[in-house]
Design a protein around this motif. Structure first.
Motif, mmCIF file in Angstrom:
data_model
loop_
_atom_site.group_PDB
_atom_site.id
_atom_site.type_symbol
_atom_site.label_atom_id
_atom_site.label_comp_id
_atom_site.label_asym_id
_atom_site.label_seq_id
_atom_site.Cartn_x
_atom_site.Cartn_y
_atom_site.Cartn_z
ATOM 1 N N CYS A 129 0.764 -1.238 -0.043
ATOM 2 C CA CYS A 129 0.495 0.412 0.044
ATOM 3 C C CYS A 129 0.885 0.957 -0.176
ATOM 4 C CB CYS A 129 -1.168 0.254 1.168
ATOM 5 S SG CYS A 129 -1.235 1.366 1.962
ATOM 6 N N ILE A 130 1.308 1.787 -1.205
ATOM 7 C CA ILE A 130 2.266 2.382 -1.365
ATOM 8 C C ILE A 130 1.776 3.691 -0.894
ATOM 9 C CG2 ILE A 130 3.653 1.253 -2.853
ATOM 10 C CD1 ILE A 130 2.783 2.671 -4.984
ATOM 11 N N GLY A 131 0.639 4.187 -1.062
ATOM 12 C CA GLY A 131 -0.400 5.570 -1.107
ATOM 13 C C GLY A 131 -0.055 7.132 0.030
ATOM 14 N N PRO A 132 0.732 6.018 1.617
ATOM 15 C CA PRO A 132 0.729 7.008 2.582
ATOM 16 C C PRO A 132 1.963 7.080 2.943
ATOM 17 C CG PRO A 132 -1.249 4.817 3.245
ATOM 18 C CD PRO A 132 -0.762 4.889 1.710
ATOM 19 N N ILE A 133 3.086 6.263 2.018
ATOM 20 C CA ILE A 133 4.395 5.691 2.320
ATOM 21 C C ILE A 133 4.797 7.405 3.005
ATOM 22 C CG2 ILE A 133 6.633 5.612 1.669
ATOM 23 C CD1 ILE A 133 5.721 2.927 0.677
ATOM 24 N N PRO A 134 4.634 8.943 1.973
ATOM 25 C CA PRO A 134 4.860 9.814 2.530
ATOM 26 C C PRO A 134 4.726 10.061 4.021
ATOM 27 C CG PRO A 134 4.424 9.953 0.198
ATOM 28 C CD PRO A 134 4.077 8.603 0.528
ATOM 29 N N LYS A 135 3.200 10.375 4.103
ATOM 30 C CA LYS A 135 2.839 10.409 5.207
ATOM 31 C C LYS A 135 3.490 9.759 6.409
ATOM 32 C CE LYS A 135 -1.843 9.771 7.345
ATOM 33 N NZ LYS A 135 -2.068 11.708 7.908
ATOM 34 N N ILE A 136 3.262 8.423 5.619
ATOM 35 C CA ILE A 136 4.340 7.887 7.230
ATOM 36 C C ILE A 136 5.338 8.513 7.481
ATOM 37 C CG2 ILE A 136 5.427 5.495 8.290
ATOM 38 C CD1 ILE A 136 2.654 4.224 6.694
ATOM 39 N N GLU A 137 6.445 8.047 6.835
ATOM 40 C CA GLU A 137 7.826 9.307 6.311
ATOM 41 C C GLU A 137 7.951 10.459 7.163
ATOM 42 O OE1 GLU A 137 9.208 8.454 2.562
ATOM 43 O OE2 GLU A 137 9.962 6.425 3.227
ATOM 44 N N LYS A 138 6.943 10.594 7.326
ATOM 45 C CA LYS A 138 6.515 12.456 8.731
ATOM 46 C C LYS A 138 7.004 11.883 9.889
ATOM 47 C CE LYS A 138 5.310 15.375 4.829
ATOM 48 N NZ LYS A 138 3.921 14.962 3.486
ATOM 49 N N LEU A 139 6.913 10.659 10.145
ATOM 50 C CA LEU A 139 7.172 10.618 11.733
ATOM 51 C C LEU A 139 8.469 10.034 12.150
ATOM 52 C CD1 LEU A 139 4.203 7.473 11.900
ATOM 53 C CD2 LEU A 139 3.925 9.968 13.050
ATOM 54 N N LEU A 140 9.459 10.449 10.959
ATOM 55 C CA LEU A 140 10.132 9.707 11.331
ATOM 56 C C LEU A 140 11.226 11.521 12.161
ATOM 57 C CD1 LEU A 140 12.032 8.308 7.697
ATOM 58 C CD2 LEU A 140 11.389 7.290 10.114
ATOM 59 N N ILE A 141 11.638 10.642 12.908
ATOM 60 C CA ILE A 141 12.592 11.951 13.931
ATOM 61 C C ILE A 141 14.099 11.974 13.062
ATOM 62 C CG2 ILE A 141 13.633 13.069 15.772
ATOM 63 C CD1 ILE A 141 11.514 10.182 17.886
ATOM 64 N N PRO A 142 14.051 13.693 12.950
ATOM 65 C CA PRO A 142 14.948 13.656 11.907
ATOM 66 C C PRO A 142 16.382 13.665 13.052
ATOM 67 C CG PRO A 142 13.602 15.172 12.235
ATOM 68 C CD PRO A 142 13.190 14.737 13.059
#
Ligand code: HEC
Length: 142
Positions: A129-142
């Protein structure tokens, strides 16, 4: 109004791969939009929960308890039930393990472990399910 915008945002990011594959589902797209699967609802909960967890880690706050209902990932009904394969089960276990480690001990509640957990969300999404990937990646802590 805020809640309304929120719902639209989720509809936008929802995974529509099954509709692409299956014309029958595409025909019923309107229906699907109003009746979300158990898994879609669980995923949204996991996303919101981990947004809060991210804030707690950044602010060095206690995380509390691992949400046991996340274990429903192993049984929740999917929009497209054919997605649940042995591979999917392996990704589910990997994600659950990484989420549990974060809660197992305050010393494990690190940015690194949090990002490992987020990457295990992304790993499964790359296969299903590739659609939400950009949204999920925003969770990453820089
Ligand atoms: C084992 C595979 C897998 C893992 C792990 C996984 N997802 Fe998902 N995710 C899916 C699938 C499949 C769907 C589509 C569900 C459906 O429509 O029934 C989905 C849907 C979503 C959606 C869209 C929900 C909607 O509104 O329709 C979001 C957002 C999401 N996941 C976020 C996450 C986050 C955040 C994590 C980790 C905390 C995560 N996912 C872990 C497979 C996974």
């Amino acid at each position: 109004m805020k809640k309304f915008i929120f719902i639209i945002a989720f509809a936008f990011f929802a995974c529509n791969t099954s509709a692409d594959k299956n014309p029958e589902i595409a025909k019923n797209a309107e229906l699907v939009m109003y009746k979300d699967s158990e898994m879609a609802l669980l995923m949204r909960e996991m996303f919101i929960f981990n947004e809060k967890t991210k804030e707690k880690i950044i602010n060095n706050q206690e995380l509390g308890e691992f949400p046991e209902n996340f274990l429903n990932i192993h049984s929740a009904i999917l929009t497209d039930p054919t997605v649940r394969t042995a591979n999917f089960d392996a990704f589910s276990k990997g994600f659950i393990t990484n989420q549990q480690i974060l809660f197992s001990d305050p010393s494990k509640a690190t940015k690194e472990q949090f990002n490992t957990m987020v990457n295990s969300c992304v790993a499964c999404h790359k296969t299903t399910c590739i659609g939400p990937i950009p949204k999920i990646e925003k969770l990453l802590i820089p």
